[in-house]
Scaffold this motif. Sequence first.
Motif, short mmCIF file in Angstrom:
data_model
loop_
_atom_site.label_atom_id
_atom_site.label_comp_id
_atom_site.label_asym_id
_atom_site.label_seq_id
_atom_site.Cartn_x
_atom_site.Cartn_y
_atom_site.Cartn_z
N VAL A 50 -1.48 7.59 -9.58
CA VAL A 50 -1.19 6.39 -8.79
C VAL A 50 -2.45 5.57 -8.55
CG1 VAL A 50 0.81 7.44 -7.66
CG2 VAL A 50 -1.40 7.53 -6.55
N ALA A 62 -2.77 1.49 -9.69
CA ALA A 62 -2.90 0.48 -8.65
C ALA A 62 -3.88 -0.62 -9.05
CB ALA A 62 -3.36 1.14 -7.35
N HIS A 74 -2.12 -1.49 -3.59
CA HIS A 74 -3.25 -0.68 -3.17
C HIS A 74 -2.76 0.76 -3.06
CE1 HIS A 74 -7.00 0.42 -1.33
NE2 HIS A 74 -6.43 0.77 -0.18
N ALA A 75 -3.55 1.69 -3.54
CA ALA A 75 -3.18 3.11 -3.47
C ALA A 75 -4.35 3.92 -2.96
CB ALA A 75 -2.74 3.62 -4.85
N THR A 76 -4.04 4.92 -2.15
CA THR A 76 -5.05 5.87 -1.70
C THR A 76 -4.52 7.28 -1.93
OG1 THR A 76 -4.18 5.84 0.57
CG2 THR A 76 -5.98 4.32 0.06
N HIS A 77 -5.45 8.21 -2.13
CA HIS A 77 -5.03 9.59 -2.41
C HIS A 77 -6.21 10.51 -2.15
CE1 HIS A 77 -2.79 12.85 -4.30
NE2 HIS A 77 -1.76 12.03 -4.42
N TRP A 115 0.85 -1.20 0.00
CA TRP A 115 0.00 0.00 0.00
C TRP A 115 0.89 1.25 0.00
CZ3 TRP A 115 -2.81 2.07 4.96
CH2 TRP A 115 -3.50 3.26 4.65
N LEU A 116 0.59 2.19 -0.92
CA LEU A 116 1.19 3.51 -0.94
C LEU A 116 0.09 4.54 -0.68
CD1 LEU A 116 2.89 1.67 -3.10
CD2 LEU A 116 3.99 3.84 -3.63
N ASN A 117 0.30 5.39 0.32
CA ASN A 117 -0.74 6.38 0.65
C ASN A 117 -0.35 7.77 0.21
OD1 ASN A 117 1.21 7.06 2.61
ND2 ASN A 117 -0.35 7.68 4.09
N ALA A 131 -7.87 0.85 -5.49
CA ALA A 131 -7.64 2.25 -5.16
C ALA A 131 -8.82 2.80 -4.39
CB ALA A 131 -7.42 3.05 -6.45
N MET A 150 5.76 1.70 -8.54
CA MET A 150 4.78 0.61 -8.62
C MET A 150 5.10 -0.33 -9.77
SD MET A 150 1.67 3.27 -7.87
CE MET A 150 0.26 2.18 -7.89
N THR A 181 0.83 9.33 -2.25
CA THR A 181 2.21 9.47 -2.69
C THR A 181 2.31 10.34 -3.93
OG1 THR A 181 4.23 8.19 -3.05
CG2 THR A 181 2.25 7.42 -4.18
#
Length: 375
Positions: free
Chosen positions: A45, A49, A35-38, A8-10, A52, A20, A12
Amino acid sequence: MVSRVRVWLNRTYAENVFFMDQLRRNPSDRAVEIHATHGDADSPVLAAADTAELEPEGLSPAGYVEYALAQCRRRGIDVFVPRLHQSAIVAHRAEFEAVGTALLAPPPEAVAVFQDKVVAYEAVQAVGVPVPPWFRVRDADELLAAVEELETGGHRACFKPASGAGGVGFRMITRSPFSLTHLSGFPTPYVQLDLVLDALRRSEEPVDWLVMPRLEQPEVSVDCLTGPDNRVRLAIGRVKNGRRRGFTLQDQWLEPARLVVEGFGLHYLSNVQFRMFGDTPVLMDVNTRPAGGLHQLSLCGVNVPWLAVQLALGEDPGTVTPPFLGQDYTVVAGPRPLRPVSIPQQRPETETPLLPAVPAPAQPGSVQTGAALPL
């Protein structure tokens, strides 16, 4: 059968779409799901992912930790690479470990040192790493005194926030009066001293700036991979000199970087930046997270994002020496896919909408991101 790794990258940086990509193309041929959140529905991103989600806005650091723990439980995250609220997250490492998630980030003591550039400069000086002259200023009188002292020494003054990242707030001081000359061509980072002093005197909000001499090129960013035992596994310098980029393993850059990362326990991925003050390389900044340009080390035949994930999982890759140093290169913009439907920005009082799990292939829409090309 070896299980897949869930990363998981938050919130970013957009450039980490390449981070990735490298995880998926790892030399172990291990299945990786990302998994990515933004907070921005149009961040590339999210499109890159496998799954997401939009992050809720307005959370306190403590509230964000609870959100992150819930994400790790629900998504089965093996390795979490935190950027937003890193300091709050690493203070709860044991809680993340309890839900089966390894944090790819330094311990809280190390993060705390480098949140404030003044604290960081004082700390690294104590272990023998050269730093440039600097002044902490909070008002117009302190700024003027700092600028005059630097100019007396023959230096051009600049300033930046005492805390912050990515060059946000960096400005160079000029005494040239504002004129039509400043309205021609492209905007520059130069600001007129009289305008800055006037703005400070009229403002009711305090500032916290670091004033220092304008440092010269080259700029060398040393990307380091360090184990929980404080021992560096990999260190490569990325040299920036105008548009031209290259790589170095010279001790004048790598040794002070090792002093910093090993001395302060900057575990996993960190980035130590230097520039020249006269004939001396001096510390410019330290990032306790992966640098946006980390993927460029692929030109040296190493996949550093994957090495870091292995280390976080307890699969120590040992000391890694790049098989070669890539040729000089430059960075150009290129298209990356976006999600086909943009979700409007959230209002703090509304429930957080989710972006459904999506495959990674290209989709309509694009955004410009930087890719490295040889010179």
